[in-house]
Write an enzyme that holds these catalytic residues in place. Structure first.
Site, PDB file in Angstrom:
ATOM      1  N   GLY A 100      39.804  61.319  59.047  1.00  0.00           N
ATOM      2  CA  GLY A 100      39.519  62.274  57.999  1.00  0.00           C
ATOM      3  C   GLY A 100      38.906  63.510  58.775  1.00  0.00           C
ATOM      4  O   GLY A 100      38.515  63.817  59.818  1.00  0.00           O
ATOM      5  N   GLY A 102      35.940  65.054  59.697  1.00  0.00           N
ATOM      6  CA  GLY A 102      34.671  64.896  60.139  1.00  0.00           C
ATOM      7  C   GLY A 102      33.691  65.901  60.316  1.00  0.00           C
ATOM      8  O   GLY A 102      32.616  65.810  60.204  1.00  0.00           O
ATOM      9  N   LYS A 122      35.356  74.692  60.139  1.00  0.00           N
ATOM     10  CA  LYS A 122      35.103  74.062  61.042  1.00  0.00           C
ATOM     11  C   LYS A 122      33.922  73.800  61.609  1.00  0.00           C
ATOM     12  O   LYS A 122      33.498  75.070  62.274  1.00  0.00           O
ATOM     13  CB  LYS A 122      36.295  74.075  62.172  1.00  0.00           C
ATOM     14  CG  LYS A 122      36.123  72.952  63.180  1.00  0.00           C
ATOM     15  CD  LYS A 122      37.659  73.104  64.058  1.00  0.00           C
ATOM     16  CE  LYS A 122      37.722  71.920  65.165  1.00  0.00           C
ATOM     17  NZ  LYS A 122      38.824  72.014  65.963  1.00  0.00           N
ATOM     18  N   ASP A 134      28.088  64.521  64.185  1.00  0.00           N
ATOM     19  CA  ASP A 134      26.956  65.280  63.498  1.00  0.00           C
ATOM     20  C   ASP A 134      27.825  66.403  62.504  1.00  0.00           C
ATOM     21  O   ASP A 134      27.368  67.212  61.850  1.00  0.00           O
ATOM     22  CB  ASP A 134      26.072  66.106  64.362  1.00  0.00           C
ATOM     23  CG  ASP A 134      26.700  67.075  65.493  1.00  0.00           C
ATOM     24  OD1 ASP A 134      27.778  67.278  65.179  1.00  0.00           O
ATOM     25  OD2 ASP A 134      25.993  67.306  66.352  1.00  0.00           O
ATOM     26  N   ARG A 199      48.296  66.420  57.335  1.00  0.00           N
ATOM     27  CA  ARG A 199      48.970  65.996  58.596  1.00  0.00           C
ATOM     28  C   ARG A 199      49.536  64.831  58.731  1.00  0.00           C
ATOM     29  O   ARG A 199      49.377  63.918  57.320  1.00  0.00           O
ATOM     30  CB  ARG A 199      47.613  65.641  59.571  1.00  0.00           C
ATOM     31  CG  ARG A 199      46.508  66.847  59.706  1.00  0.00           C
ATOM     32  CD  ARG A 199      45.204  66.252  59.399  1.00  0.00           C
ATOM     33  NE  ARG A 199      44.297  67.706  59.280  1.00  0.00           N
ATOM     34  CZ  ARG A 199      43.730  68.229  60.196  1.00  0.00           C
ATOM     35  NH1 ARG A 199      44.087  67.537  61.636  1.00  0.00           N
ATOM     36  NH2 ARG A 199      43.010  69.064  60.064  1.00  0.00           N
ATOM     37  N   ASP A 269      46.982  62.805  63.909  1.00  0.00           N
ATOM     38  CA  ASP A 269      45.978  63.261  62.810  1.00  0.00           C
ATOM     39  C   ASP A 269      45.901  64.613  63.444  1.00  0.00           C
ATOM     40  O   ASP A 269      45.266  65.550  62.583  1.00  0.00           O
ATOM     41  CB  ASP A 269      44.596  62.711  62.756  1.00  0.00           C
ATOM     42  CG  ASP A 269      43.909  62.431  64.298  1.00  0.00           C
ATOM     43  OD1 ASP A 269      44.485  61.939  65.197  1.00  0.00           O
ATOM     44  OD2 ASP A 269      42.911  63.265  64.696  1.00  0.00           O
ATOM     45  N   ASN A 270      46.629  65.165  64.490  1.00  0.00           N
ATOM     46  CA  ASN A 270      46.497  66.687  64.742  1.00  0.00           C
ATOM     47  C   ASN A 270      47.925  67.083  64.651  1.00  0.00           C
ATOM     48  O   ASN A 270      48.275  68.251  65.342  1.00  0.00           O
ATOM     49  CB  ASN A 270      46.009  66.778  66.153  1.00  0.00           C
ATOM     50  CG  ASN A 270      44.660  66.415  66.432  1.00  0.00           C
ATOM     51  OD1 ASN A 270      43.996  66.413  65.563  1.00  0.00           O
ATOM     52  ND2 ASN A 270      44.374  66.045  67.711  1.00  0.00           N
ATOM     53  N   ASP A 279      44.473  72.172  65.104  1.00  0.00           N
ATOM     54  CA  ASP A 279      43.334  71.627  65.934  1.00  0.00           C
ATOM     55  C   ASP A 279      43.285  71.940  67.532  1.00  0.00           C
ATOM     56  O   ASP A 279      43.764  71.168  68.194  1.00  0.00           O
ATOM     57  CB  ASP A 279      43.320  69.997  65.799  1.00  0.00           C
ATOM     58  CG  ASP A 279      43.017  69.649  64.483  1.00  0.00           C
ATOM     59  OD1 ASP A 279      42.302  70.459  63.603  1.00  0.00           O
ATOM     60  OD2 ASP A 279      43.608  68.670  64.060  1.00  0.00           O
TER      61      ASP A 279
END
Length: 520
Positions: A100, A102, A122, A134, A199, A269-270, A279
Site C-alpha cells: 500500500g 506507505g 510522496k 515514518d 499497480r 507494486d512498482n 516509483d
C-alpha cells in the site's frame, strides 16, 4: 485555485471503514482516508509550469500561498478527502502481502482538456500502510524523482509526471547505506501526477485474499475509466484488458532499453497498470554498456533487476498479474497466448528498436547478427552507451574506416582499445558500412532519424548528485538548469555541451553516483 475536481476513485470504489490512521491490514477496501502531515516550514523550490498548465493550474496560482500549502500537505482543498491506496506485491520475486501507499497520499483528481489526472504527494506522512516507516521522504530522493519523471517524459518514455518539489522544514532520520549509521536529512515532498496510480499489486492483493468481489469491482472500474474502448466488463473485456496491459508494459520496457534506463526495483507494486514508469527509487542510466548492471545496492548480489533482465522481469510480473485476474477469466489458454505473444513481440520490437538506433530501415536478414556483434563489441571495454550511439550518427556512408575515430569519446579507457579490440571494432564498422549501402536515406536524413531516438542528454546519477549537493546547501540553480536541459534531450544545446560527457572518475564509486539503496 479553480480546478475541475473529480472524485471517481473514492466514489466508485470501496473505502476502508476504519478512519483511524493506524498501521493495520486493510480488508475489503481499495483505499483508506488519511490526511497529510503538517510540516514545520514548507517551501516550494521548483515547479513544472508545463505540468501545472496540463492540470489547469495558472501561473498566478503557482505564486499563491495556497498552492504551497496544498503541495506540501499543509492544507486540503475544500470538498476533497485525501486517501492512501491499498495494494500488495511481489518484492524481489517473493510475495510480500499488503504494502500500500506507505508514504504517498492522493489529494484529488482533476479533469482538464478532457483528460483526468490524480495528484499525489510522496513523503507527506504516515498512512495505515506505513508499517514501521515514518511515511516521509528526504530532499535527496525527492530531487531524483522530480527531475527524472519529467526527464523521462521528454525522452518519450511512458511515465508518471511531477508537479512540484518542496522542502518541509523538518528533519528526517535515514540510514542511507543501511550500515547502522543513520543521520538527519532535509525532509521534502514531491507532488506526483498520473492518470492513475493503480499497480499490478492493486489487483494481486484481492486475489491473494480471495476477495473476488472487490477484485471484480476494481477491474471493472479500471476498464470503465482507463480502458473504456474495451466496452462493458465481460470475460472477453477482461482478456483484452490483460492483453493491452501486457502490450503497454512491453512498450515501456523497450523504451527503457532504448535510452539505457534501469529502473532498479521492478517489484509488482512498482508496475503501473497503464504501462507508465512509476516509483523512481534507485534508478540509473547505463554509463558503460553492461547488460548486468543494476543501480540498486539491495540487488547487488543477485542482480534480478539488471539492465538486460528488465524485459524478462516484465514478463514475470505479467504472470503474477495474470494469476490475479484468473478468477475473473477462469480460462488459461487466452492468458497463455497473450504471455507467449509478449515473448515474440519483444524479439521483434527489440530488433526494430536497435535498428532505429543504428539508422537502419531497409529489411535485411543479417541485421540481428550485426546487432549482436555490436553488443559484443560494446562489452569489450567500458563504453558509454549514450555517447556511443549519439556520435555514431556522425558516420557517413562508405566511411567505415573512420568509425573508431568517430566514437572514440565513448571509451572510458581509450588505451584498452588497441590491437585485438580495435580490430574487432574495425571489423564491425566494415560490416555496418556495407549494411548502410542498402539504405535509401541520405547521411543527413539518417542522422536526423538516429538523433531522434538516441538522446544526447540523460540524467546521469552524478548530475543528480551535484544538484543534491547544491540543494543541501540551499542552492537550487542546478536543479533548474538540469530541469531545462532535460526538456530537450535530443537537441544539441551547445551551451550545455559540458553535460554531454562520460561520468567523471570522482563519481565512479561515490555514494549516489554509482549505486543507490532503496532508502529515502
Amino acid at each position: 485555485m479553480n480546478l475541475n475536481l473529480k472524485h471517481t476513485f473514492t466514489k466508485e470504489l470501496p473505502a476502508d471503514s476504519i478512519l483511524e490512521n493506524s498501521r493495520r491490514q486493510v480488508k475489503d477496501a481499495c483505499f483508506s482516508y488519511t490526511n497529510p502531515k503538517q510540516t514545520k516550514a514548507p517551501e516550494v523550490i521548483h515547479v513544472s509550469k508545463e505540468m501545472a498548465s496540463v492540470l489547469g493550474v495558472s501561473e498566478n496560482d503557482l505564486s499563491n500561498e495556497l498552492f504551497t500549502k496544498i503541495v506540501t500537505g499543509n492544507e486540503v482543498l475544500p470538498n476533497t478527502k485525501p486517501y492512501a491506496m491499498c495494494y500488495g506485491g511481489h518484492q524481489f520475486g517473493h510475495w510480500a502481502g499488503q504494502l500500500g501507499d506507505g508514504r504517498a497520499i492522493n489529494l484529488f483528481e482533476v479533469e482538464h482538456n478532457n483528460k483526468q489526472w490524480a495528484v499525489q504527494l510522496k513523503g507527506s506522512g504516515e498512512t495505515p500502510y506505513s508499517r514501521t516507516a515514518d511515511g516521509l521522504a528526504v530532499l535527496r530522493s525527492s530531487i531524483r524523482e522530480y527531475l527524472c519523471s519529467e526527464a523521462m517524459f521528454h525522452l518519450g518514455v511512458p511515465t508518471t509526471r511531477a508537479l512540484s518539489l518542496a522542502l518541509t522544514g523538518d528533519e528526517v532520520l535515514r540510514d542511507m547505506l543501511y550500515d547502522g549509521n543513520p543521520a538527519h536529512e532535509k525532509g521534502a515532498i514531491v507532488s506526483r501526477v498520473s492518470p492513475s496510480f493503480l499497480r499490478f499489486g492493486s489487483y494481486e492483493i484481492f486475489a491473494a485474499r480471495q476477495d473476488h468481489k472487490t477484485l471484480k469491482t476494481l477491474v471493472d472500474f479500471t476498464i470503465k475509466h482507463h480502458f473504456s474502448h474495451l466496452g462493458a466488463p465481460s470475460k472477453e473485456a477482461y482478456i483484452q484488458f490483460f492483453a493491452e496491459v501486457s502490450e503497454r508494459t512491453l512498450q515501456m520496457i523497450i523504451h527503457w532499453q532504448r535510452v539505457g534506463f534501469v529502473h532498479g526495483v521492478m517489484n509488482t507494486d512498482n508496475m503501473s497498470i497503464l504501462g507508465l514508469t512509476i516509483d523512481y527509487g534507485p534508478y540509473g542510466w547505463l554509463e558503460g554498456f553492461d547488460f548486468g548492471w543494476t543501480p540498486n545496492t539491495t540487488d547487488n548480489q543477485h542482480k534480478r533487476y539488471r539492465y538486460g533482465n528488465q524485459p524478462n522481469i516484465g514478463l514475470w510480473n505479467l504472470y503474477q498479474l495474470a494469476n490475479a485476474l484468473y478468477p475473473l477469466i477462469e480460462e488459461t489458454e487466452p492468458i497463455e497466448t497473450i504471455l507467449e505473444l509478449y515473448k515474440t513481440d519483444f524479439e521483434a520490437k527489440s530488433l526494430q528498436m536497435m535498428k532505429s538506433k543504428l539508422g537502419l530501415e531497409a529489411s535485411d536478414d543479417k541485421d540481428k547478427t550485426l546487432i549482436e556483434a555490436l553488443e559484443d563489441a560494446l562489452l569489450l571495454t567500458e563504453t558509454d552507451m549514450t555517447i556511443f550511439f549519439r556520435n555514431l550518427s556522425n558516420l557517413k556512408k562508405r566511411d567505415g574506416k573512420k568509425g573508431l575515430e568517430i566514437v572514440k569519446d565513448a571509451f572510458y579507457v581509450p588505451n584498452e582499445v588497441s590491437d585485438k579490440i580495435a580490430q574487432h571494432w574495425k571489423d564491425w564498422f566494415e560490416r555496418y558500412d556495407f549494411r548502410l549501402e542498402k539504405e535509401a536515406l541520405s547521411d543527413t536524413e539518417r542522422q536526423l532519424k538516429m538523433n531522434a531516438v538516441n538522446p544526447k542528454y540523460v540524467l546521469r546519477n552524478y548530475m543528480s548528485q551535484l544538484a543534491i549537493d547544491d540543494a543541501n546547501k540551499g542552492d537550487y540553480k542546478l536543479i533548474d538548469e538540469l530541469f531545462q536541459l532535460l526538456k530537450q534531450p535530443y537537441e544539441e544545446q551547445p551551451n550545455h555541451e559540458k553535460w554531454f560527457a562520460k561520468r567523471p572518475d570522482w563519481a565512479r564509486h561515490k555514494v549516489g553516483c554509482s549505486m543507490l539503496s532503496c532508502s529515502s
